[in-house]
Motif scaffolding. Structure first.
Motif, PDB file in Angstrom:
ATOM      1  N   ASP A 157      -4.257   2.011   3.971  1.00  0.00           N
ATOM      2  CA  ASP A 157      -4.471   0.654   3.305  1.00  0.00           C
ATOM      3  C   ASP A 157      -4.765   0.691   1.975  1.00  0.00           C
ATOM      4  OD1 ASP A 157      -3.711  -0.439   5.743  1.00  0.00           O
ATOM      5  OD2 ASP A 157      -6.076  -0.466   6.417  1.00  0.00           O
ATOM      6  N   TYR A 158      -4.038   0.216   0.983  1.00  0.00           N
ATOM      7  CA  TYR A 158      -4.363   0.309  -0.348  1.00  0.00           C
ATOM      8  C   TYR A 158      -5.547  -0.011  -0.910  1.00  0.00           C
ATOM      9  CZ  TYR A 158      -2.789  -4.616  -0.459  1.00  0.00           C
ATOM     10  OH  TYR A 158      -2.770  -5.853  -0.184  1.00  0.00           O
ATOM     11  N   PRO A 159      -6.279  -1.138  -0.178  1.00  0.00           N
ATOM     12  CA  PRO A 159      -7.779  -1.419  -0.697  1.00  0.00           C
ATOM     13  C   PRO A 159      -8.632  -0.468  -0.528  1.00  0.00           C
ATOM     14  CG  PRO A 159      -6.831  -3.224   0.289  1.00  0.00           C
ATOM     15  CD  PRO A 159      -5.823  -2.110   0.786  1.00  0.00           C
ATOM     16  N   ASP A 160      -8.481   0.758   0.499  1.00  0.00           N
ATOM     17  CA  ASP A 160      -9.257   1.854   0.593  1.00  0.00           C
ATOM     18  C   ASP A 160      -9.340   2.790  -0.347  1.00  0.00           C
ATOM     19  OD1 ASP A 160      -9.801   0.435   3.004  1.00  0.00           O
ATOM     20  OD2 ASP A 160      -8.670   1.746   4.157  1.00  0.00           O
ATOM     21  N   TYR A 161      -8.163   2.601  -1.107  1.00  0.00           N
ATOM     22  CA  TYR A 161      -8.029   3.836  -2.331  1.00  0.00           C
ATOM     23  C   TYR A 161      -8.244   3.094  -3.806  1.00  0.00           C
ATOM     24  CZ  TYR A 161      -6.422   6.704   1.323  1.00  0.00           C
ATOM     25  OH  TYR A 161      -6.407   7.324   2.490  1.00  0.00           O
ATOM     26  N   ALA A 162      -7.962   1.715  -3.862  1.00  0.00           N
ATOM     27  CA  ALA A 162      -8.547   0.927  -5.072  1.00  0.00           C
ATOM     28  C   ALA A 162     -10.125   1.084  -5.081  1.00  0.00           C
ATOM     29  CB  ALA A 162      -7.962  -0.589  -4.970  1.00  0.00           C
ATOM     30  N   ILE A 204       1.741  -3.930  -6.966  1.00  0.00           N
ATOM     31  CA  ILE A 204       1.263  -5.372  -6.519  1.00  0.00           C
ATOM     32  C   ILE A 204      -0.201  -5.470  -5.916  1.00  0.00           C
ATOM     33  CG2 ILE A 204       1.555  -7.816  -5.592  1.00  0.00           C
ATOM     34  CD1 ILE A 204       4.625  -7.281  -6.644  1.00  0.00           C
ATOM     35  N   GLY A 205      -0.006  -4.862  -4.564  1.00  0.00           N
ATOM     36  CA  GLY A 205      -1.321  -4.941  -3.747  1.00  0.00           C
ATOM     37  C   GLY A 205      -2.335  -4.016  -4.479  1.00  0.00           C
ATOM     38  N   MET A 206      -2.277  -2.874  -5.001  1.00  0.00           N
ATOM     39  CA  MET A 206      -3.289  -2.227  -5.813  1.00  0.00           C
ATOM     40  C   MET A 206      -3.937  -3.115  -6.976  1.00  0.00           C
ATOM     41  SD  MET A 206      -4.095   0.866  -4.701  1.00  0.00           S
ATOM     42  CE  MET A 206      -3.700   2.379  -4.193  1.00  0.00           C
ATOM     43  N   ALA A 215     -16.178   7.224 -14.575  1.00  0.00           N
ATOM     44  CA  ALA A 215     -14.590   7.442 -14.967  1.00  0.00           C
ATOM     45  C   ALA A 215     -14.509   6.584 -16.305  1.00  0.00           C
ATOM     46  CB  ALA A 215     -13.732   7.262 -13.966  1.00  0.00           C
ATOM     47  N   ASP A 216     -13.647   7.133 -17.292  1.00  0.00           N
ATOM     48  CA  ASP A 216     -13.392   6.127 -18.440  1.00  0.00           C
ATOM     49  C   ASP A 216     -12.346   5.087 -18.029  1.00  0.00           C
ATOM     50  OD1 ASP A 216     -15.037   7.483 -20.392  1.00  0.00           O
ATOM     51  OD2 ASP A 216     -13.633   9.020 -19.763  1.00  0.00           O
ATOM     52  N   ARG A 217     -11.414   5.335 -17.356  1.00  0.00           N
ATOM     53  CA  ARG A 217     -10.426   4.504 -16.774  1.00  0.00           C
ATOM     54  C   ARG A 217      -9.862   5.038 -15.151  1.00  0.00           C
ATOM     55  NH1 ARG A 217      -6.781   4.134 -21.942  1.00  0.00           N
ATOM     56  NH2 ARG A 217      -8.224   3.646 -23.419  1.00  0.00           N
ATOM     57  N   GLY A 218      -9.215   3.750 -14.990  1.00  0.00           N
ATOM     58  CA  GLY A 218      -8.346   4.172 -13.577  1.00  0.00           C
ATOM     59  C   GLY A 218      -6.932   4.202 -13.459  1.00  0.00           C
ATOM     60  N   ILE A 219      -6.292   4.796 -12.681  1.00  0.00           N
ATOM     61  CA  ILE A 219      -4.681   4.548 -12.245  1.00  0.00           C
ATOM     62  C   ILE A 219      -4.810   4.352 -10.823  1.00  0.00           C
ATOM     63  CG2 ILE A 219      -2.396   5.413 -12.446  1.00  0.00           C
ATOM     64  CD1 ILE A 219      -3.395   6.753 -15.104  1.00  0.00           C
ATOM     65  N   LEU A 220      -3.952   3.283 -10.473  1.00  0.00           N
ATOM     66  CA  LEU A 220      -3.668   3.085  -9.025  1.00  0.00           C
ATOM     67  C   LEU A 220      -2.059   3.050  -8.895  1.00  0.00           C
ATOM     68  CD1 LEU A 220      -6.182   0.337  -8.370  1.00  0.00           C
ATOM     69  CD2 LEU A 220      -6.736   2.708  -7.737  1.00  0.00           C
ATOM     70  N   ILE A 221      -1.732   3.495  -7.688  1.00  0.00           N
ATOM     71  CA  ILE A 221      -0.310   3.732  -7.428  1.00  0.00           C
ATOM     72  C   ILE A 221       0.064   3.042  -6.027  1.00  0.00           C
ATOM     73  CG2 ILE A 221       1.898   4.932  -7.527  1.00  0.00           C
ATOM     74  CD1 ILE A 221       0.268   6.889  -9.606  1.00  0.00           C
ATOM     75  N   CYS A 222       0.915   2.301  -5.771  1.00  0.00           N
ATOM     76  CA  CYS A 222       1.193   1.972  -4.430  1.00  0.00           C
ATOM     77  C   CYS A 222       2.776   1.702  -4.538  1.00  0.00           C
ATOM     78  CB  CYS A 222       0.715   0.664  -3.830  1.00  0.00           C
ATOM     79  SG  CYS A 222       0.757  -0.669  -4.711  1.00  0.00           S
ATOM     80  N   GLY A 223       3.414   1.254  -3.645  1.00  0.00           N
ATOM     81  CA  GLY A 223       4.909   0.931  -3.535  1.00  0.00           C
ATOM     82  C   GLY A 223       5.296   0.281  -4.660  1.00  0.00           C
ATOM     83  N   THR A 224       4.614  -1.007  -5.139  1.00  0.00           N
ATOM     84  CA  THR A 224       5.240  -1.858  -6.247  1.00  0.00           C
ATOM     85  C   THR A 224       4.041  -1.844  -7.316  1.00  0.00           C
ATOM     86  OG1 THR A 224       4.065  -3.723  -5.070  1.00  0.00           O
ATOM     87  CG2 THR A 224       6.319  -3.385  -4.465  1.00  0.00           C
TER      88      THR A 224
END
Length: 152
Positions: free
Chosen positions: A41-46, A69-71, A58-67
């Motif tokens: 589930d993407y919220p668990d990684y966001a 959008i969810g992240m 962290a200075d910044r974050g990067i999130l990746i999922c299929g689209t």
């Protein structure tokens, strides 16, 4: 800069490509998973990525999922996070210059590794254009956050 990164099962392959790229640009990367195609589930990684940004670890974050959008939806639920879903270079630059975004969301199923790397490079290298109009707008976004928190 220290960059926190996370992905779900639909974004982990792209994450594994961009982590060494980010490091090659001279940044430190903290990887919060996931590392396999098993459904998660993407919220668990966001959450852990954004928490690192909120807490200044962290200075910044990067999130990746299929689209992406969810992240981006999950990230933007957290106070202090300004996450932009970006799939082109112009938006990567504009979102840093105008919105001072601190989290970037990408979609593995939408863009390829080469474009993702270029978007990330531009996003990491572009400073916030701290003009009065941009600061004022960010202040209004923060007021919306505070209003939402007060209504809960």
């Amino acid at each position: 800069m220290k960059i926190a990164i996370g992905a779900d099962h639909a974004g982990y392959r792209l994450k594994d490509v961009v982590v060494p790229f980010i490091e090659s640009l001279g940044h430190e990367v903290e990887d919060y998973g996931c590392d396999c195609p098993d459904s998660v589930d993407y919220p668990d990684y966001a959450l852990p990525v954004c928490t690192q940004v909120i807490e200044g670890k962290a200075d910044r974050g990067i999130l990746i999922c299929g689209t992406g959008i969810g992240m981006s939806i999950a990230a933007n639920k957290l106070p202090g996070i300004r996450c932009a879903l970006t799939h082109d270079m112009f938006s990567a630059q504009a979102t840093r210059e105008h919105n001072d975004t601190n989290v970037l969301a990408l979609g593995e199923r939408v863009i390829g590794p080469g474009l993702a790397q270029e978007i990330i490079r531009i996003w990491l290298e572009t400073p916030f254009s701290a003009g009065e109009r941009h600061i004022g707008r960010i202040g209004k976004v923060q007021a919306l956050e505070a209003r939402g928190a007060a209504q809960r």
